[in-house]
Design a protein around this motif. Sequence first.
Motif, short mmCIF file in Angstrom:
data_model
loop_
_atom_site.label_atom_id
_atom_site.label_comp_id
_atom_site.label_asym_id
_atom_site.label_seq_id
_atom_site.Cartn_x
_atom_site.Cartn_y
_atom_site.Cartn_z
N GLY A 55 11.66 52.25 1.65
CA GLY A 55 11.50 52.13 3.10
C GLY A 55 12.62 51.34 3.74
N ARG A 56 13.04 50.26 3.08
CA ARG A 56 14.14 49.45 3.61
C ARG A 56 15.48 50.19 3.49
NH1 ARG A 56 14.52 44.68 0.75
NH2 ARG A 56 12.96 45.33 -0.74
N VAL A 57 15.65 50.97 2.43
CA VAL A 57 16.86 51.77 2.26
C VAL A 57 16.95 52.81 3.39
CG1 VAL A 57 17.87 53.60 0.82
CG2 VAL A 57 17.18 51.44 -0.21
N VAL A 58 15.86 53.49 3.67
CA VAL A 58 15.84 54.50 4.73
C VAL A 58 16.15 53.87 6.09
CG1 VAL A 58 14.34 56.10 6.00
CG2 VAL A 58 14.32 56.08 3.49
N ALA A 59 15.56 52.71 6.37
CA ALA A 59 15.79 52.04 7.65
C ALA A 59 17.24 51.59 7.79
CB ALA A 59 14.84 50.84 7.79
N LEU A 60 17.80 51.00 6.75
CA LEU A 60 19.19 50.54 6.82
C LEU A 60 20.15 51.72 6.90
CD1 LEU A 60 21.20 48.23 6.86
CD2 LEU A 60 21.15 48.21 4.36
N ALA A 61 19.88 52.77 6.18
CA ALA A 61 20.74 53.96 6.23
C ALA A 61 20.77 54.53 7.65
CB ALA A 61 20.25 55.01 5.24
N ALA A 62 19.64 54.52 8.34
CA ALA A 62 19.58 55.02 9.71
C ALA A 62 20.41 54.16 10.66
CB ALA A 62 18.14 55.08 10.19
N LYS A 63 20.49 52.87 10.39
CA LYS A 63 21.31 51.98 11.22
C LYS A 63 22.80 52.18 10.95
CE LYS A 63 18.01 48.23 11.76
NZ LYS A 63 17.70 46.83 11.44
N ILE A 64 23.16 52.34 9.68
CA ILE A 64 24.57 52.47 9.31
C ILE A 64 25.12 53.84 9.67
CG2 ILE A 64 26.17 52.50 7.34
CD1 ILE A 64 24.27 50.48 5.98
N GLU A 65 24.38 54.88 9.35
CA GLU A 65 24.79 56.26 9.62
C GLU A 65 23.65 56.98 10.35
OE1 GLU A 65 27.67 57.84 9.06
OE2 GLU A 65 28.51 55.95 8.35
N PRO A 66 23.58 56.83 11.67
CA PRO A 66 22.46 57.38 12.44
C PRO A 66 22.27 58.90 12.29
CG PRO A 66 23.79 55.94 13.81
CD PRO A 66 24.52 56.11 12.51
N ASP A 67 23.33 59.64 12.02
CA ASP A 67 23.21 61.09 11.89
C ASP A 67 22.73 61.54 10.52
OD1 ASP A 67 24.07 61.39 14.49
OD2 ASP A 67 26.18 61.65 13.92
N CYS A 68 22.79 60.63 9.55
CA CYS A 68 22.42 60.96 8.18
C CYS A 68 20.92 60.71 7.96
CB CYS A 68 23.23 60.10 7.21
SG CYS A 68 22.83 60.40 5.49
N GLU A 69 20.28 61.66 7.31
CA GLU A 69 18.86 61.54 7.02
C GLU A 69 18.63 61.67 5.52
OE1 GLU A 69 14.62 63.74 8.05
OE2 GLU A 69 16.47 64.49 8.95
N ILE A 70 17.79 60.79 4.99
CA ILE A 70 17.40 60.86 3.59
C ILE A 70 16.15 61.74 3.51
CG2 ILE A 70 16.59 59.56 1.59
CD1 ILE A 70 18.20 57.15 2.72
N ILE A 71 16.29 62.87 2.84
CA ILE A 71 15.18 63.83 2.73
C ILE A 71 14.31 63.42 1.55
CG2 ILE A 71 14.55 66.25 2.51
CD1 ILE A 71 16.23 65.62 5.01
N ARG A 72 13.06 63.03 1.84
CA ARG A 72 12.14 62.59 0.77
C ARG A 72 11.23 63.71 0.36
NH1 ARG A 72 9.73 56.88 2.69
NH2 ARG A 72 10.66 56.99 4.68
#
Length: 72
Positions: A55-72
């Motif tokens: 959950g923290r990885v997904v949240a931080l990734a959204a802040k760093i690269e807003p266009d990138c989505e982690i598909i779970r």
Amino acid sequence: MRKSYRLDEIDCANCARKLQEELAKLDGVDAVSVNFMTQKLTLSAADDRFDDVLGRVVALAAKIEPDCEIIR
């Protein structure tokens, strides 16, 4: 536990490197790899904390690269 996820919209190898470096700093992350060529994120964390760390990885990734989505 180690799991891999597909990344959607990671734009360049430099973005992948930056994302990997920042995610590796998160508490609870044992190892993380972001591969631009395969568009894949691989995350290792303790079994009992994995969902919280993810959950923290997904949240931080959204802040760093807003266009990138982690598909779970």
